[in-house]
Structures are given as structure tokens and as C-alpha cells.
Scaffold this active site. Structure first.
Site, PDB file in Angstrom:
ATOM      1  N   ASP A 195       0.820  -0.935  -0.120  1.00 58.83           N
ATOM      2  CA  ASP A 195      -0.135  -0.037  -0.583  1.00 58.83           C
ATOM      3  C   ASP A 195       1.289   1.598  -0.146  1.00 58.83           C
ATOM      4  OD1 ASP A 195      -2.830   1.103   0.591  1.00 58.83           O
ATOM      5  OD2 ASP A 195      -1.893   1.546   1.989  1.00 58.83           O
ATOM      6  N   GLU A 247       2.065  -0.355  -5.106  1.00 57.51           N
ATOM      7  CA  GLU A 247       1.385   0.534  -4.924  1.00 57.51           C
ATOM      8  C   GLU A 247       2.082   2.146  -5.083  1.00 57.51           C
ATOM      9  OE1 GLU A 247      -3.471   3.057  -4.057  1.00 57.51           O
ATOM     10  OE2 GLU A 247      -2.028   2.555  -2.344  1.00 57.51           O
TER      11      GLU A 247
END
Ligand code: ISL
Ligand code: CA
Length: 546
Positions: A195, A247
Site C-alpha cells: 500500500d 501501489e
């Protein structure tokens, strides 16, 4: 590993399948649908966080990285999921949230109590003349700093106030994160999604951003490549059957190449979001602007071309749990839902990279269509609503932005069938089901013409037509106002892909070799390669053997 013939399916567990009648999806619910996923033909399931969490940001606020939140089930359920998935040649990709953790995590709790070892896990700073240390904004709106009266200090949170940023410059933080990754590798996990991982290396400069919201002080920071290499070396880099995806929020092309080129020993591939900036060029996602077709082509094609040149690898996707449904966003959720959903799928699944499918995409699910703030659950959406109300923005305009852009658009329950609550749960779900579940649900796969069967065919093609997995990329018809087209080539094959993005007909101003054969058509026809005019949202793939 050949990343070109793998396909990943993203599961948002809270909205996938409830099995114990609490209105919340759970791990047993994923197990229940493994046959469905096997039928679709995917290789990995990326499941968004289901660790212990107060759920302020639906699990992206982790309080314990090594345990399953009871709401989702138990470690036994998890072990069974890994085992049952592997029986179907499906492997798990876990979501690792290492830029921040929940303020309820024991690390932060100990830091608050003054434990110096844990204080150094976070970023605490003194304020300036009664103001926060810097003027940076949280990605969810409002200040990126929160005040702690006990110590007269602020802590940094680039996201929600309950998501405190971790201090990656502290080697103990890094080691703690590596231990977590290794814990899940030992449990049989074969993939990791990291993330907002390009935000972990802060510049160390804490001053006001006079031209922006602070991003430049922490995006693709000075030690980011060093940290990713160290992560790789200490965890998944020791194995050759683990895939990773980072990401990458607002990253550059140059960094994207470095992150994903195998020679850098960082990650297998990256998500970049530039091709989704097509309806908010300003960077403010809430702004409502028309879809810019040429920007879409330019961004997708630039990333295809340049990543290829630099040896990087793209994760291919239209959306995820943070983005509206693509058929509502740039397709047609009404008259041409079937055609436009398949056309959009064709674009992504013919490109070079590893495709990701977000749950419900394979049946053409639409935006939520909520009309009242009480229906929204997402922290970012609720923040936006409250901030804008305070600023006096007309309520109608706020609602219009939410209706088009809210993250809840893609978070409504998976539409399994036409029974009550779409077969998701037998009680009222945590977030409303979209009433169109009566027509849009997975039972459609009984029809040959279904979106599901089209996705299944795209996946099958990727695994059986080598040029789709490994061919080079070349853009075609770049200036065309309606058609997105490209060619892929390897030593034995050529693939031509044509997609009409509009409800009007579009003439193809290019002739392709006569010995091309049509391998896929979203109008279900055997199309000849002669003079071509594409019908509304028509998509065609031609293959040629060299
Ligand atoms: O959702 C966004 C804007 O509406 C994105 O900017 C999003 O915040 C960004 O892509 C980072 O997302 C990831 O980290 C967040 C979490 O809320 C998202 O769900 C996650 O995908 C913080 O952990
Ligand atoms: Ca449940």
C-alpha cells in the site's frame, strides 16, 4: 516467473460474501466462491486487509499485522483458504500497509506512553506558533498532523488521523515490517501488494509546502529504492515464486521503471494512476469534468512504451476499491452496458503487463447510485461531505461529486444472484446493495453472451496466445478521436486490438493484413479484416501468424 500470463483478482472481503449473517463478508465467504474464481481462470487473489483493525479506513488502519480480525474469521479459516485455493491453482496476495499503522496498534500506544524505543517508530514534531509543524494536507482532506496535548506535539498522518505514519528511517521499523512479511510467507502466501509504498521515505525536510499539499516532501523520497531493495532482500527476494506489486501514488515514469525492473531487485510490478486522471486533470478527484479520451490514450500508451523501453512491468487495471466502477465512469451503464464493459476489458487485457480484475467488474457492476449521505460509509467521502458543508458548497453539488467519485461506488456488495441482498448476505449488509442486482449478477454466466464469459475468454487467450503475454507494444491510430488501437508483436505472431470508446460508429482509418483472423469480438461475430467500421463500443482482436 512469466508475469505476462498471470491474472489477479482483487477481493474486497467486507463486500464479497457473508456466511455468518452479520452483514459483513468473511474469509469463509471467499472459500465458498473459489470454484467461481477457478471457473473465471485467475491465478492470484489479492485480498484487501483483513487483519485486526478498528476499521476506520476499512482495514487500512492495522492494529495487529499477524492476526485476523474476528469480524472476518479465524486463523484456521485463513489456513483453509490458502489450502483450498492452492487446490485450484489459485494463490494468495496479501495487502501490506507499511506507510502507517492504526493509532490503536501497540507500537503507537507504547509511543504515547513515552517509551523511547516506540516513539522513534513514528514522526512526532513540535508545532510552530500554535500551528502544526507544516501546512501539509492529509490525503483524505484536512491537516496531515494531529495534536497531542499530553506532550504538546503533533504526529504525522498522511491519511486518516487514526493512521499514524511509520518512521522508515528507523531500522527497527524496517525490521519489524520484514518480520511481518516473512510471517505471511511462512503461512503460504505467494504475493504481496504494498500500500502507498512510495510514500515511506520522507525527505526529512519538514517545512511548509508553498506550492502544493506536501506531496513533494514524501513522494518517491530519497531512500525509497534502498528501502525496497532491502525489503526484497530480507523477505520475498529469497523465493522465486512470489509476486509483488507496489501501489505508487503520483509516481514518475522514471521511478516506475526502477521500481519494477527486475535488475533493481525491488518489486515485480507497479500500479500507477496516471491513466485514471482522465476526468480530473487538476488532481482534485472531486471535481467533475468530462472524460478526456486523448488523455487516456496518451497516458496508457506512454506507460506501455516507456516501461517496455526501460524494462519495467505494469500492473494493468481499470479500478479498485478506491475508484468508481469503470463502466459507469467511461463506459455506458445503460443501453450499452454489455458492449462497453467488454470493450473496456478488451483494452486492458490485450496490453502488456499483468491484468487485475476487481470483484464485480467481470459482471459489469455499476456505481452505487446512493442519494443520501446516510448511505455512505467511506471515511474519505464522509470527510469530504463534512468539509464541503462547512465551506458552504451547495449540497446538490456535493452529492453529485459523491455519486460520481466516492470510493463507496465500488464497495457495495458483490451481486451473486437475484435473491434478497443479491445473495451476499441474508441480513441487511453493512453497506447497501445496488437495486440493479436483479438484472446484474453472476447468474449471467449461464448465457454465452455474458460479460463473465467474455472475461473468461480474455484470460484464456492470455494463457494460450503467446503474443498477448510477451509481445512488444505499438500504438496505432494515435490521433483518432474515437478509437483506441494497438498492436502487439513477437517473433511468431501479431495481435491487433481495436476499441471504439463511443456510442457512435467509427471508421478504422488503417488497413491490416488480409491474413489476420478475428479471435474475439464483443458483438460475437466473426469479423473480416477488410474495410472496418466499428459499431458503438465495439471491440475486436485480430491475430496473425508470422
Ligand atoms: O482513494 C484515493 C483517493 O480517493 C487514493 O488517493 C488513495 O488514497 C490512494 O490510492 C492510496 O490508497 C491506499 O491507501 C489508503 C487506503 O485508504 C486505500 O484504500 C488504499 O488503497 C490508506 O491506506
Ligand atoms: Ca460475516
Amino acid at each position: 516467473m512469466n508475469l505476462g500470463n498471470k491474472v489477479v483478482y482483487q477481493i474486497y472481503p467486507k463486500s464479497f460474501q457473508d456466511t455468518n449473517s452479520d452483514g459483513i463478508g468473511d474469509l469463509k465467504g471467499i472459500i465458498k466462491h473459489l470454484d467461481y474464481l477457478e471457473e473465471l481462470g485467475v491465478d492470484y487473489i489479492w485480498i484487501t486487509p483483513f487483519y485486526v483493525s478498528p476499521q476506520n479506513d476499512n482495514g487500512y488502519d492495522i492494529a495487529d499485522y499477524r492476526n485476523i480480525d474476528p469480524m472476518y474469521g479465524t486463523m484456521e479459516d485463513f489456513d483453509l483458504l490458502v489450502k483450498e485455493a492452492a487446490k485450484r491453482n489459485i494463490y494468495l496476495m496479501m495487502d501490506m500497509v507499511f506507510n502507517h499503522c492504526s493509532t490503536r496498534h501497540e507500537w503507537f500506544q507504547k509511543a504515547l506512553k513515552g517509551d523511547p524505543y516506540y516513539r522513534d517508530f513514528f514522526i512526532f514534531k513540535k508545532g510552530k506558533n500554535g500551528l502544526p509543524p507544516t501546512n501539509w494536507e492529509s490525503n483524505f482532506g484536512g491537516d496531515a498532523w494531529s495534536y497531542l496535548p499530553e506532550t504538546d506535539e503533533y504526529y504525522l498522518h498522511l491519511f486518516h488521523v487514526t493512521q499514524a505514519d511509520l518512521n522508515w528511517d528507523n531500522p527497527n521499523v524496517r525490521q519489524a515490517c520484514y518480520d511481518i512479511v516473512n510471517f505471511w510467507i511462512d503461512k503460504g502466501v505467494k504475493g504481496f501488494r504494498f500500500d502507498v509504498i512510495n510514500l515511506i521515505s520522507k525527505t526529512g525536510v519538514y517545512e511548509d509546502d508553498l506550492t502544493g499539499n506536501g506531496k513533494k516532501y514524501y513522494t518517491d523520497g530519497p531512500r525509497i529504492h534502498e528501502y525496497l531493495q532491502e525489503l526484497n532482500r530480507n523477505t520475498f527476494g529469497r523465493y522465486d515464486d512470489i509476486i509483488t506489486v507496489g501501489e505508487m501514488s503520483s509516481t514518475t515514469l522514471e521511478n516506475s521503471i526502477r521500481y519494477s525492473n527486475p535488475a533493481s531487485h525491488e518489486l515485480s510490478m507497479i500500479f500507477s494512476f496516471h491513466h485514471l486522471r482522465i476526468d480530473y486533470p487538476s488532481g482534485n478527484k472531486w471535481e467533475i469534468q468530462p472524460f478526456r479520451f486523448h488523455d487516456l490514450k496518451k497516458n496508457l500508451f506512454t506507460w506501455q512504451r516507456e516501461m517496455e523501453k526501460g524494462g519495467g512491468w505494469n500492473a494493468l487495471f481499470w479500478y479498485n476499491h478506491d475508484q468508481p466502477r469503470i463502466v459507469s465512469r467511461i463506459g455506458d451503464e445503460g443501453k450499452y452496458r454489455l458492449e462497453s464493459a467488454k470493450m473496456l476489458a478488451t483494452t486492458i487485457h490485450g496490453l502488456k503487463g499483468t491484468p487485475y480484475i476487481y470483484q464485480g467488474e467481470e459482471i459489469g457492476m455499476t456505481n452505487a447510485g446512493f442519494t443520501d449521505i446516510s448511505q455512505y460509509r467511506d471515511i474519505e467521502s464522509l470527510n469530504y461531505y463534512n468539509l464541503m458543508r462547512r465551506k458552504g458548497k451547495p449540497e446538490e453539488e456535493i452529492y453529485e461529486s459523491l455519486r460520481r467519485k466516492s470510493r463507496d461506488n465500488s464497495r457495495t456488495p458483490m451481486q451473486w444472484d437475484d435473491s434478497e441482498n443479491a445473495g451476499f448476505s441474508d441480513v441487511q449488509p453493512w453497506i447497501s446493495v445496488i437495486p440493479n442486482y436483479k438484472e446484474i449478477n453472476t447468474l449471467d454466466r449461464e448465457s454465452d453472451n455474458s460479460i463473465f464469459n467474455y472475461y473468461k475468454e480474455l484470460i484464456r487467450l492470455r494463457k494460450t496466445v503467446p503474443v498477448i503475454a510477451d509481445g512488444t507494444f505499438e500504438a496505432l491510430l494515435e490521433d483518432d478521436d474515437r478509437i483506441l488501437a494497438y498492436k502487439r508483436t513477437n517473433s511468431t505472431q501479431e495481435l491487433y486490438v481495436f476499441c471504439n470508446y463511443f456510442p457512435e460508429e467509427a471508421k478504422v482509418a488503417l488497413s491490416i493484413p488480409a491474413d489476420c483472423r478475428c479471435i474475439l469480438s464483443n458483438y460475437n461475430e466473426e469479423i473480416q479484416p477488410g474495410d472496418l467500421t466499428l459499431r458503438p463500443y465495439e471491440a475486436i482482436m485480430f491475430l496473425r501468424d508470422l
